[in-house]
Motif scaffolding. Structure first.
Motif, PDB file in Angstrom:
ATOM      1  N   PRO A   1       0.818  -1.230   0.000  1.00 50.84           N
ATOM      2  CA  PRO A   1       0.000   0.000   0.000  1.00 50.84           C
ATOM      3  C   PRO A   1       0.846   1.273   0.000  1.00 50.84           C
ATOM      4  N   PHE A   2       1.928   1.269   0.751  1.00 51.00           N
ATOM      5  CA  PHE A   2       2.791   2.449   0.814  1.00 51.00           C
ATOM      6  C   PHE A   2       3.471   2.716  -0.525  1.00 51.00           C
ATOM      7  N   LEU A   3       4.044   1.667  -1.123  1.00 46.98           N
ATOM      8  CA  LEU A   3       4.792   1.854  -2.370  1.00 46.98           C
ATOM      9  C   LEU A   3       3.883   2.278  -3.527  1.00 46.98           C
ATOM     10  N   ILE A   4       2.720   1.654  -3.623  1.00 44.63           N
ATOM     11  CA  ILE A   4       1.808   2.008  -4.714  1.00 44.63           C
ATOM     12  C   ILE A   4       1.259   3.414  -4.519  1.00 44.63           C
ATOM     13  N   SER A   5       0.909   3.769  -3.282  1.00 42.75           N
ATOM     14  CA  SER A   5       0.425   5.131  -3.016  1.00 42.75           C
ATOM     15  C   SER A   5       1.501   6.161  -3.314  1.00 42.75           C
ATOM     16  N   LEU A   6       2.736   5.859  -2.939  1.00 43.37           N
ATOM     17  CA  LEU A   6       3.846   6.771  -3.216  1.00 43.37           C
ATOM     18  C   LEU A   6       3.997   6.964  -4.723  1.00 43.37           C
ATOM     19  N   PHE A   7       3.932   5.872  -5.470  1.00 42.32           N
ATOM     20  CA  PHE A   7       4.044   5.969  -6.931  1.00 42.32           C
ATOM     21  C   PHE A   7       2.932   6.836  -7.517  1.00 42.32           C
ATOM     22  N   LEU A   8       1.690   6.558  -7.102  1.00 48.77           N
ATOM     23  CA  LEU A   8       0.551   7.273  -7.678  1.00 48.77           C
ATOM     24  C   LEU A   8       0.530   8.748  -7.300  1.00 48.77           C
ATOM     25  N   LEU A   9       1.116   9.111  -6.179  1.00 39.86           N
ATOM     26  CA  LEU A   9       1.126  10.519  -5.774  1.00 39.86           C
ATOM     27  C   LEU A   9       2.355  11.268  -6.267  1.00 39.86           C
ATOM     28  N   VAL A  10       3.489  10.592  -6.344  1.00 40.79           N
ATOM     29  CA  VAL A  10       4.734  11.291  -6.679  1.00 40.79           C
ATOM     30  C   VAL A  10       4.948  11.439  -8.184  1.00 40.79           C
ATOM     31  N   VAL A  11       4.689  10.401  -8.951  1.00 38.89           N
ATOM     32  CA  VAL A  11       5.042  10.429 -10.382  1.00 38.89           C
ATOM     33  C   VAL A  11       4.332  11.554 -11.143  1.00 38.89           C
ATOM     34  N   PRO A  12       2.999  11.672 -11.066  1.00 42.40           N
ATOM     35  CA  PRO A  12       2.379  12.783 -11.808  1.00 42.40           C
ATOM     36  C   PRO A  12       2.784  14.150 -11.253  1.00 42.40           C
TER      37      PRO A  12
END
Length: 123
Positions: A34-45
């Motif tokens: 959950p942490f890694l996927i949330s980080l990806f979805l919030l940081v990349v865009p």
């Protein structure tokens, strides 16, 4: 010293985002999922948008990047629900493609302005 710390932090966050994308795309079960996927979805865009807003106030750029990240994720989720095509893997892949597209725009934009500035200095 501060510049090295920023660069190290950027690498750590970047690697965590890549790990988040890999965890989502390959359906890897881990307690950090959950942490890694949330980080990806919030940081990349957000990072892609902030990269396009160079020469701006850093706080304003970060605020716009965070808002753009949330907007992109909500619009993507809404579109997937509207068309009955809900897929977490497709959502992560779409965010990755859009982030990559914005990165390419940033590279092209900076390359064009750098050449213009060099040409102006030569005159």
């Amino acid at each position: 010293m501060l510049k090295q710390r920023r660069k190290a932090l950027a690498w750590v966050v970047g690697l965590a985002c890549v790990a988040g994308a890999a965890v989502a795309l390959f359906d890897i079960q881990t307690p950090l999922r959950p942490f890694l996927i949330s980080l990806f979805l919030l940081v990349v865009p957000g990072a892609a948008v902030v990269g396009l807003l160079r020469d701006r106030d850093p706080l304003a750029a970060l605020s716009v990047g965070a808002a753009a990240s949330l907007v992109m994720n909500v619009l993507l989720a809404e579109a997937m629900l509207l068309f009955g095509a809900w897929s977490p893997r497709a959502g992560v892949a779409t965010v990755a493609v859009l982030g990559g597209f914005m990165y390419v725009l940033r590279v092209l934009y900076r390359g064009k302005t750098m050449q213009t500035e060099q040409g102006a200095r030569a005159r």
